[in-house]
Motif scaffolding. Structure first.
Motif, PDB file in Angstrom:
ATOM      1  N   ARG A  25       0.796  -1.238   0.000  1.00 36.39           N
ATOM      2  CA  ARG A  25       0.000   0.000   0.000  1.00 36.39           C
ATOM      3  C   ARG A  25       0.829   1.289   0.000  1.00 36.39           C
ATOM      4  O   ARG A  25       0.276   2.376   0.026  1.00 36.39           O
ATOM      5  CB  ARG A  25      -0.951   0.012   1.203  1.00 36.39           C
ATOM      6  CG  ARG A  25      -1.987  -1.079   1.151  1.00 36.39           C
ATOM      7  CD  ARG A  25      -3.100  -0.943   2.176  1.00 36.39           C
ATOM      8  NE  ARG A  25      -2.687  -0.515   3.492  1.00 36.39           N
ATOM      9  CZ  ARG A  25      -3.081   0.643   4.065  1.00 36.39           C
ATOM     10  NH1 ARG A  25      -3.878   1.468   3.446  1.00 36.39           N
ATOM     11  NH2 ARG A  25      -2.672   0.941   5.276  1.00 36.39           N
ATOM     12  N   ARG A  26       2.164   1.207  -0.089  1.00 36.98           N
ATOM     13  CA  ARG A  26       2.969   2.419  -0.024  1.00 36.98           C
ATOM     14  C   ARG A  26       2.669   3.332  -1.206  1.00 36.98           C
ATOM     15  O   ARG A  26       2.284   2.892  -2.263  1.00 36.98           O
ATOM     16  CB  ARG A  26       4.460   2.087   0.046  1.00 36.98           C
ATOM     17  CG  ARG A  26       5.044   1.581  -1.272  1.00 36.98           C
ATOM     18  CD  ARG A  26       6.522   1.850  -1.418  1.00 36.98           C
ATOM     19  NE  ARG A  26       6.901   3.228  -1.338  1.00 36.98           N
ATOM     20  CZ  ARG A  26       6.799   4.103  -2.351  1.00 36.98           C
ATOM     21  NH1 ARG A  26       6.299   3.750  -3.506  1.00 36.98           N
ATOM     22  NH2 ARG A  26       7.187   5.341  -2.183  1.00 36.98           N
ATOM     23  N   ARG A  27       2.862   4.608  -0.972  1.00 41.09           N
ATOM     24  CA  ARG A  27       2.680   5.622  -2.017  1.00 41.09           C
ATOM     25  C   ARG A  27       3.742   6.686  -1.834  1.00 41.09           C
ATOM     26  O   ARG A  27       4.206   6.929  -0.734  1.00 41.09           O
ATOM     27  CB  ARG A  27       1.325   6.327  -1.869  1.00 41.09           C
ATOM     28  CG  ARG A  27       0.147   5.521  -2.233  1.00 41.09           C
ATOM     29  CD  ARG A  27      -1.139   6.300  -2.094  1.00 41.09           C
ATOM     30  NE  ARG A  27      -1.001   7.652  -2.630  1.00 41.09           N
ATOM     31  CZ  ARG A  27      -1.937   8.564  -2.572  1.00 41.09           C
ATOM     32  NH1 ARG A  27      -3.090   8.298  -2.000  1.00 41.09           N
ATOM     33  NH2 ARG A  27      -1.758   9.762  -3.069  1.00 41.09           N
ATOM     34  N   SER A  28       4.066   7.335  -2.905  1.00 43.89           N
ATOM     35  CA  SER A  28       4.944   8.498  -2.801  1.00 43.89           C
ATOM     36  C   SER A  28       4.111   9.691  -2.371  1.00 43.89           C
ATOM     37  O   SER A  28       2.909   9.738  -2.611  1.00 43.89           O
ATOM     38  CB  SER A  28       5.605   8.796  -4.147  1.00 43.89           C
ATOM     39  OG  SER A  28       6.506   7.774  -4.481  1.00 43.89           O
ATOM     40  N   SER A  29       4.768  10.637  -1.749  1.00 45.86           N
ATOM     41  CA  SER A  29       4.104  11.870  -1.345  1.00 45.86           C
ATOM     42  C   SER A  29       5.028  13.034  -1.667  1.00 45.86           C
ATOM     43  O   SER A  29       6.241  12.921  -1.554  1.00 45.86           O
ATOM     44  CB  SER A  29       3.813  11.851   0.155  1.00 45.86           C
ATOM     45  OG  SER A  29       3.268  13.089   0.556  1.00 45.86           O
ATOM     46  N   LYS A  30       4.437  14.134  -2.078  1.00 46.35           N
ATOM     47  CA  LYS A  30       5.230  15.338  -2.339  1.00 46.35           C
ATOM     48  C   LYS A  30       5.019  16.382  -1.255  1.00 46.35           C
ATOM     49  O   LYS A  30       5.433  17.523  -1.400  1.00 46.35           O
ATOM     50  CB  LYS A  30       4.868  15.913  -3.706  1.00 46.35           C
ATOM     51  CG  LYS A  30       5.306  15.017  -4.846  1.00 46.35           C
ATOM     52  CD  LYS A  30       5.044  15.639  -6.179  1.00 46.35           C
ATOM     53  CE  LYS A  30       5.523  14.716  -7.285  1.00 46.35           C
ATOM     54  NZ  LYS A  30       5.296  15.295  -8.607  1.00 46.35           N
ATOM     55  N   LYS A  31       4.408  15.965  -0.154  1.00 43.91           N
ATOM     56  CA  LYS A  31       4.198  16.865   0.982  1.00 43.91           C
ATOM     57  C   LYS A  31       5.049  16.379   2.141  1.00 43.91           C
ATOM     58  O   LYS A  31       4.924  15.243   2.576  1.00 43.91           O
ATOM     59  CB  LYS A  31       2.724  16.888   1.384  1.00 43.91           C
ATOM     60  CG  LYS A  31       1.817  17.466   0.326  1.00 43.91           C
ATOM     61  CD  LYS A  31       0.382  17.469   0.802  1.00 43.91           C
ATOM     62  CE  LYS A  31      -0.526  18.041  -0.269  1.00 43.91           C
ATOM     63  NZ  LYS A  31      -1.919  18.033   0.162  1.00 43.91           N
ATOM     64  N   PHE A  32       5.914  17.271   2.617  1.00 41.16           N
ATOM     65  CA  PHE A  32       6.852  16.898   3.671  1.00 41.16           C
ATOM     66  C   PHE A  32       6.814  17.883   4.818  1.00 41.16           C
ATOM     67  O   PHE A  32       6.731  19.094   4.603  1.00 41.16           O
ATOM     68  CB  PHE A  32       8.288  16.867   3.121  1.00 41.16           C
ATOM     69  CG  PHE A  32       8.479  15.892   1.999  1.00 41.16           C
ATOM     70  CD1 PHE A  32       8.733  14.558   2.267  1.00 41.16           C
ATOM     71  CD2 PHE A  32       8.404  16.304   0.680  1.00 41.16           C
ATOM     72  CE1 PHE A  32       8.901  13.652   1.230  1.00 41.16           C
ATOM     73  CE2 PHE A  32       8.574  15.407  -0.358  1.00 41.16           C
ATOM     74  CZ  PHE A  32       8.816  14.077  -0.084  1.00 41.16           C
ATOM     75  N   GLY A  33       6.921  17.342   6.043  1.00 44.85           N
ATOM     76  CA  GLY A  33       7.168  18.176   7.200  1.00 44.85           C
ATOM     77  C   GLY A  33       8.656  18.514   7.236  1.00 44.85           C
ATOM     78  O   GLY A  33       9.411  18.144   6.346  1.00 44.85           O
TER      79      GLY A  33
END
Length: 187
Positions: free
Chosen positions: A9-17
Motif C-alpha cells: 500500500r505504499r505511495r509516494s508523497s510530495k508533501k513533507f514536514g
C-alpha cells in the motif's frame, strides 16, 4: 508497521514536514539500500546525502540545470520549489562499469534502482514520506560534477525524504492494487 502492508500500500508523497531522518535512521536507510540484489557484488551505486544545510547548494545545482538545459522561467520556479520541498534529499548514482559481459550496464542500473526502492521502503518503515524524482535535473553538469559522476554514470534518483506533514502516519493507498491485468500464469 507490517512489512507486507507497507509493500502493498505504499505511495509516494510530495508533501513533507520539516523533520529529516536522524543519524541512526539515515544509517538504517542506507544499510537497506546496500542490500539490494546485486549480480556480481559490484555495489554499482553511490549515495549523496543532501541535508538541510546543503539545500542552498542543491538549489544552485537545480538552477544551473534549468539554465543549461533551457528549461526557462518555469524551470527556475520548479527548481526553487524542489530545493525547499523536503528536509533531506538522497541522490542515487549508478556507478556503471562498462564492458563486463557477466553484468551488463542495464543490470547495474537495475541494482541502483533496487537500492533506491529499498531506501524508500526503509524510510517509510521509519515513518518518513518519500518521493523519487528524476526529470531533466539529473543531467545538469554542475550536479553531475559535484556528485563525482563519470561519463558512464547515471543519476537515477533524487529521493526526497521528510516527516509527514498532516499526521503522524505516512501516506498509504487505501487499498491494494488489482494484480489481474499484470499477471499471466503458465501451468
Amino acid at each position: 508497521m507490517d512489512a507486507l502492508d507497507l509493500l502493498q500500500r505504499r505511495r509516494s508523497s510530495k508533501k513533507f514536514g520539516q523533520i529529516a531522518p536522524n543519524a541512526e535512521q539515515l544509517e538504517n536507510i542506507l544499510k537497506a539500500a546496500v542490500r539490494a540484489p546485486d549480480h556480481g557484488r559490484l555495489k554499482p551505486y553511490h549515495f549523496v546525502v543532501i541535508e538541510q544545510t546543503g539545500m542552498t547548494q542543491f538549489r544552485q545545482y537545480l538552477l544551473d540545470a534549468a539554465s543549461e538545459l533551457s528549461l526557462g522561467e518555469e524551470g527556475n520556479v520548479k527548481a526553487e520549489k524542489l530545493a525547499t520541498r523536503a528536509p533531506m534529499v538522497i541522490a542515487v548514482i549508478a556507478k556503471i562499469e562498462k564492458d563486463l559481459p557477466k553484468v551488463p550496464a542495464w543490470e547495474q542500473m537495475l541494482t541502483a534502482g533496487c537500492a533506491t526502492y529499498a531506501m524508500q521502503l526503509a524510510a517509510n518503515a521509519q515513518g518518513f514520506e518519500t518521493c523519487w524524482i528524476t526529470n531533466k535535473w539529473i543531467n545538469g553538469s554542475s550536479m553531475r560534477k559535484s556528485f563525482d559522476c563519470r561519463e558512464q554514470d547515471q543519476i537515477v534518483a533524487l529521493v526526497m525524504i521528510g516527516s509527514p506533514v498532516e499526521s503522524d502516519e505516512i501516506t498509504m493507498a487505501s487499498q491494494t492494487e488489482d494484480i489481474t491485468p499484470f499477471v499471466t500464469y503458465i501451468k
